[in-house]
Design an enzyme around this catalytic site. Sequence first.
Site, PDB file in Angstrom:
ATOM      1  NE  ARG A  58      -2.386  -1.618   3.342  1.00 36.77           N
ATOM      2  CZ  ARG A  58      -2.151  -2.870   3.746  1.00 36.77           C
ATOM      3  NH1 ARG A  58      -2.508  -3.884   2.995  1.00 36.77           N
ATOM      4  NH2 ARG A  58      -1.564  -3.113   4.889  1.00 36.77           N
ATOM      5  CD  GLU A  95      -1.352  -5.567  15.909  1.00 41.73           C
ATOM      6  OE1 GLU A  95      -2.122  -5.441  16.869  1.00 41.73           O
ATOM      7  OE2 GLU A  95      -1.416  -4.863  14.886  1.00 41.73           O
TER       8      GLU A  95
END
Length: 175
Positions: A58, A95
């Site tokens: 992105r 994460e």
Amino acid sequence: MNLKNYIRSIQDYPKKGILFRDITTLLKNPKAFNFAIDQIIKISKKVEFDKVSAIESRGFIFASTVSYLTKKPLILLRKKDKLPAVRHSVEFQLEYGEATIEIHKDSIEKGEKILIIDDLIATGGTAEAAAKLIEISGGSVAGFIFIINLFDLPGNNLLKKKSYFSESLIEFPGH
């Protein structure tokens, strides 16, 4: 314009317990996208840089536009085995797992200052790995610009503790 209104939140994606901040709703609105790019350009004027770097995938969207508007070269930081030439690699923790990003060894000349752009900062693993790639390539990190900072996760503070310039257009809680 409040860019938060153009970010969709998706619960339990890509795995249970993650609240995913989706930028595709910002991208499909030309006014919001243009405003975001204008804000990134405004922030970029706070630092001196020679090249723009984008974190897959992105980050490519925003950084390529910034590269075009600033007339600065674009460097891609890609997932493992996506670049065809000789490359440097850095492994890091996400994460929700592990990953590796890479850069072509010939992307940066010694001493060049690189502005790193991505859509989001969370735990800081990807951003820290990007900085390592820039530095092992002989460059220095001019700074980071993100669309979203998940302010209650440690990423942005990690970058600031390492004395990196870091700014985001908007903030959300990470959980």
